[in-house]
Design an enzyme around this catalytic site. Structure first.
Site, short mmCIF file in Angstrom:
data_model
loop_
_atom_site.label_atom_id
_atom_site.label_comp_id
_atom_site.label_asym_id
_atom_site.label_seq_id
_atom_site.Cartn_x
_atom_site.Cartn_y
_atom_site.Cartn_z
N PHE A 1 10.23 -11.76 -2.43
CA PHE A 1 11.36 -10.21 -2.29
C PHE A 1 11.99 -9.87 -1.53
CE2 PHE A 1 10.52 -5.50 -3.91
CZ PHE A 1 11.55 -5.67 -3.79
N ASP B 1 7.04 -20.64 4.21
CA ASP B 1 6.95 -20.07 2.40
C ASP B 1 6.52 -22.31 1.47
OD1 ASP B 1 8.06 -19.91 -0.40
OD2 ASP B 1 8.23 -17.77 0.36
N ALA C 1 2.98 -13.96 2.33
CA ALA C 1 2.66 -15.14 1.26
C ALA C 1 1.81 -14.46 0.57
CB ALA C 1 2.82 -16.57 1.93
N SER D 1 2.19 -12.15 -6.31
CA SER D 1 1.66 -10.87 -6.31
C SER D 1 1.77 -10.57 -8.07
CB SER D 1 3.76 -10.90 -5.86
OG SER D 1 4.37 -10.87 -6.38
N THR E 1 -1.06 -3.96 -0.21
CA THR E 1 -0.47 -2.91 -1.63
C THR E 1 -1.43 -1.90 -1.11
OG1 THR E 1 -0.32 -2.94 -3.42
CG2 THR E 1 -2.23 -4.45 -2.56
N ASP E 2 -0.90 -1.24 -1.86
CA ASP E 2 -1.94 0.09 -2.33
C ASP E 2 -2.42 -0.25 -3.68
OD1 ASP E 2 0.33 0.43 -4.38
OD2 ASP E 2 1.16 2.15 -3.92
N GLU E 3 -2.79 -1.34 -4.27
CA GLU E 3 -3.39 -0.91 -5.16
C GLU E 3 -4.65 -1.67 -5.41
OE1 GLU E 3 -1.61 -3.79 -8.43
OE2 GLU E 3 0.45 -3.37 -7.68
N TYR F 1 -5.44 -9.74 -9.25
CA TYR F 1 -4.50 -9.83 -8.17
C TYR F 1 -4.79 -8.43 -7.52
CZ TYR F 1 -0.47 -7.80 -5.61
OH TYR F 1 0.17 -6.70 -3.90
N LYS G 1 -5.89 -8.94 -3.19
CA LYS G 1 -5.65 -8.63 -1.69
C LYS G 1 -6.32 -7.32 -1.35
CE LYS G 1 -1.79 -8.27 -0.38
NZ LYS G 1 -0.86 -9.33 -0.26
P1 NAD Z 1 7.15 -12.11 -4.13
O1 NAD Z 1 5.58 -12.78 -5.26
O2 NAD Z 1 8.58 -11.60 -4.51
O3 NAD Z 1 7.02 -13.30 -2.91
C1 NAD Z 1 6.48 -14.21 -3.14
C2 NAD Z 1 6.55 -15.72 -1.90
O4 NAD Z 1 5.77 -15.86 -0.92
C3 NAD Z 1 7.10 -16.83 -2.79
O5 NAD Z 1 7.73 -16.56 -1.52
C4 NAD Z 1 6.30 -17.41 -2.45
O6 NAD Z 1 7.10 -18.56 -2.85
C5 NAD Z 1 5.41 -17.06 -0.91
N1 NAD Z 1 4.18 -18.25 -1.66
C6 NAD Z 1 3.17 -17.44 -2.66
N2 NAD Z 1 2.33 -18.50 -2.20
C7 NAD Z 1 2.12 -19.31 -1.51
C8 NAD Z 1 1.39 -19.92 -0.75
N3 NAD Z 1 0.43 -20.77 -1.03
N4 NAD Z 1 1.99 -20.58 0.73
C9 NAD Z 1 2.90 -20.32 1.34
N5 NAD Z 1 3.95 -19.10 0.50
C10 NAD Z 1 3.32 -19.51 -0.90
O7 NAD Z 1 6.33 -10.93 -2.98
P2 NAD Z 1 6.83 -9.76 -2.63
O8 NAD Z 1 6.83 -8.67 -3.93
O9 NAD Z 1 7.62 -10.30 -1.85
O10 NAD Z 1 5.43 -9.39 -2.68
C11 NAD Z 1 4.70 -10.14 -0.95
C12 NAD Z 1 4.07 -9.33 -0.14
O11 NAD Z 1 3.82 -8.14 -0.08
C13 NAD Z 1 2.55 -9.85 -1.09
O12 NAD Z 1 1.84 -10.11 0.74
C14 NAD Z 1 2.41 -8.17 -1.77
O13 NAD Z 1 1.13 -8.55 -1.74
C15 NAD Z 1 2.80 -7.00 -0.94
N6 NAD Z 1 3.10 -6.58 -1.78
C16 NAD Z 1 3.99 -6.58 -2.27
C17 NAD Z 1 4.70 -4.96 -2.79
C18 NAD Z 1 6.06 -4.90 -4.27
O14 NAD Z 1 6.28 -3.64 -4.88
N7 NAD Z 1 6.17 -6.47 -4.77
C19 NAD Z 1 3.75 -3.47 -2.55
C20 NAD Z 1 3.30 -3.60 -1.73
C21 NAD Z 1 2.81 -5.13 -1.08
P1 TYD Z 2 5.27 -4.12 -12.10
O1 TYD Z 2 6.88 -4.00 -12.11
O2 TYD Z 2 4.39 -5.59 -12.62
O3 TYD Z 2 4.41 -3.52 -11.11
P2 TYD Z 2 2.84 -3.77 -10.76
O4 TYD Z 2 1.83 -3.64 -12.00
O5 TYD Z 2 2.20 -4.15 -9.62
O6 TYD Z 2 2.61 -1.35 -10.48
O7 TYD Z 2 4.66 -2.62 -13.24
C1 TYD Z 2 4.75 -1.37 -12.78
C2 TYD Z 2 4.56 -0.46 -13.95
O8 TYD Z 2 5.11 -1.26 -15.10
C3 TYD Z 2 3.56 -0.82 -14.72
O9 TYD Z 2 2.20 0.18 -14.78
C4 TYD Z 2 3.13 -1.90 -15.61
C5 TYD Z 2 4.09 -1.49 -16.16
N1 TYD Z 2 5.26 -2.38 -16.93
C6 TYD Z 2 5.67 -2.40 -18.21
O10 TYD Z 2 5.20 -0.86 -18.43
N2 TYD Z 2 6.18 -3.07 -18.77
C7 TYD Z 2 6.81 -4.93 -17.90
O11 TYD Z 2 7.36 -5.60 -18.43
C8 TYD Z 2 6.20 -4.78 -16.44
C9 TYD Z 2 6.42 -5.40 -15.82
C10 TYD Z 2 5.76 -3.62 -16.26
#
Ligand code: NAD
Ligand code: TYD
Length: 362
Positions: free
Chosen positions: A12, A35, A84, A87, A136-138, A162, A166
């Site tokens: 994403f 990837d 990567a 997530s 992440t902020d988590e 998770y 991280k």
């Molecule tokens: P995502 O799950 O959509 O994408 C992860 C990508 O990494 C995928 O394309 C997957 O194929 C690839 N991948 C997984 N394991 C791999 C491996 N072993 N080798 C090579 N590639 C691999 O995740 P995202 O939401 O795009 O998040 C990207 C990064 O940002 C992550 O590190 C996540 O912790 C961080 N992040 C995400 C969010 C969010 O809200 N989505 C917020 C803060 C930080």
């Molecule tokens: P999510 O999108 O999984 O992100 P994160 O857990 O990394 O914050 O979830 C966002 C919030 O939404 C989290 O508090 C869990 C809640 N949630 C639901 O209530 N229903 C759902 O089906 C999902 C996927 C998440």
């Protein structure tokens, strides 16, 4: 021409980052996207980039030392932008092991290899080499008090497998900075939303289920709070950290947009009704009656909220997209890309790689 190694670029945020960087810098940069293409990686997202000479895809697991070494040997990598990861919190609760492997060991493999190729003498690195670790902020855990915020100095207190994985990866990067003076930055971002997000995460899941008249599962009382940031603002922030940030520093990136999950769900339902044409048969599906309270997530963090003061002060980055605008853009994108949703929910997108890359078309 700078060469960027983007890990997880088919996911994403990585996809949005690659689109943004190619549009902004054109041929001034080259991007190598590595990837593994797990369920979350969809190469079709980058169809447009594939015809460019300054974009290349390498299918590899970041835990595979030899494969990563070969990439550094083949390309003179200037910047690593490390997305990567596994997530999804719910998946980490079911199957924590892959989270430790990819998120911790995979990050370590990248650090070991980048240092091997970049270090010229003890603590001295080739000019301009930089590693950006996207986190992440988590990692900061849960805020129980409405007036508290996460700062870069907030102690780590992860709760899910998770966030623990991280947090470990962040600490490894920090250890590399402290021990080897490794040229890195760490960013910790709040929840992202926008185009290309896999529909296991709250916002795309609600859009998809509502359009199909399926139940909208709300964990617990629905009052957990997340700080939502439009993905384009995040990727701009990542570029700004690399261009204007101080090396070795850590930056929090957040949207100043705290909302309860139940509020998010209601806003999406209203936005869908506002955007779907009167004649669209799916309008009849869209109703708050779909909202279904289900068992809470184990160890569910109550509230996340970032104070992005440091990035604002040092770099001048602020979130540009108001949630009302960002959610409209997001809903619009999902409505215009129904094939994408169909492909990722059916798993058909995984055939794309086979078709494009195994038949010698690339
Ligand atoms: P995502 O799950 O959509 O994408 C992860 C990508 O990494 C995928 O394309 C997957 O194929 C690839 N991948 C997984 N394991 C791999 C491996 N072993 N080798 C090579 N590639 C691999 O995740 P995202 O939401 O795009 O998040 C990207 C990064 O940002 C992550 O590190 C996540 O912790 C961080 N992040 C995400 C969010 C969010 O809200 N989505 C917020 C803060 C930080
Ligand atoms: P999510 O999108 O999984 O992100 P994160 O857990 O990394 O914050 O979830 C966002 C919030 O939404 C989290 O508090 C869990 C809640 N949630 C639901 O209530 N229903 C759902 O089906 C999902 C996927 C998440």
């Amino acid at each position: 021409m700078k060469t960027y190694l983007v890990t997880g670029g088919a996911g994403f945020i990585g996809t949005n980052y690659i689109h943004y960087m190619l549009a902004k810098y054109g041929e001034k940069i080259r991007i190598i996207n590595v990837d593994k293409l797990t369920y979350a990686g969809n190469l079709e997202n980058l169809k447009d980039a594939e015809r460019l000479d300054n974009y290349e895809f390498v299918k590899a697991d970041i835990c595979d030392k030899e494969a990563v070494d070969k990439i550094f040997q083949t390309y003179d990598i200037d910047r690593v932008v490390h997305f990567a990861a596994e997530s999804h919190v719910d998946r980490s609760i079911k199957d924590p092991e892959i989270f430790a492997k990819t998120n911790i060991l995979g990050t370590l493999v990248l650090l070991i290899t980048a240092r091997k190729y970049w270090e010229v003498s003890d603590g001295e690195y080739k000019e301009g080499k930089k590693f950006l670790h996207v986190s992440t902020d988590e990692v900061y855990g849960s805020l129980e008090n409405d007036t508290d915020f996460f700062y870069e100095t907030t102690p780590y207190a992860p709760h899910s497998p998770y966030s623990a994985s991280k947090a470990s990866s962040d600490m490894l990067v920090q250890a590399y900075i402290d021990t080897y003076r490794f040229p890195a930055n760490i960013t910790n971002c709040s929840n992202n939303y926008g185009p290309y997000q896999f529909p296991e995460k709250l916002i795309p899941l609600v859009i998809n289920n509502a359009l199909n008249g399926k139940k909208l599962p709300v964990y617990g009382d629905g009052k957990n709070i997340r700080d939502w940031l439009f993905v384009e603002d995040h990727v701009k922030g990542l570029d700004a950290v690399q261009e204007k940030g101080r090396l070795y520093e850590k930056y929090n990136i957040g949207g100043h947009n705290e909302k309860q999950n139940i509020e998010i769900i209601k806003i999406i339902l209203d936005t869908l009704l506002e955007m779907l044409p009167e004649t669209d048969a799916r309008r009849k599906n869209i109703s708050e009656k779909l909202i279904t309270y289900v068992e809470d997530r184990k160890g569910h963090d109550r509230r996340y909220a970032i104070a992005p003061d440091k990035i604002q002060r040092d770099i001048g980055w602020t979130p540009e997209t108001h949630f009302e605008e960002g959610i409209k853009k997001t809903v619009q994108w999902y409505l215009e890309n129904e094939d994408w949703m169909e492909n990722v929910t059916s798993g058909a997108y995984q055939k794309y790689y086979e078709e494009m890359y195994s038949t010698g078309r690339r």
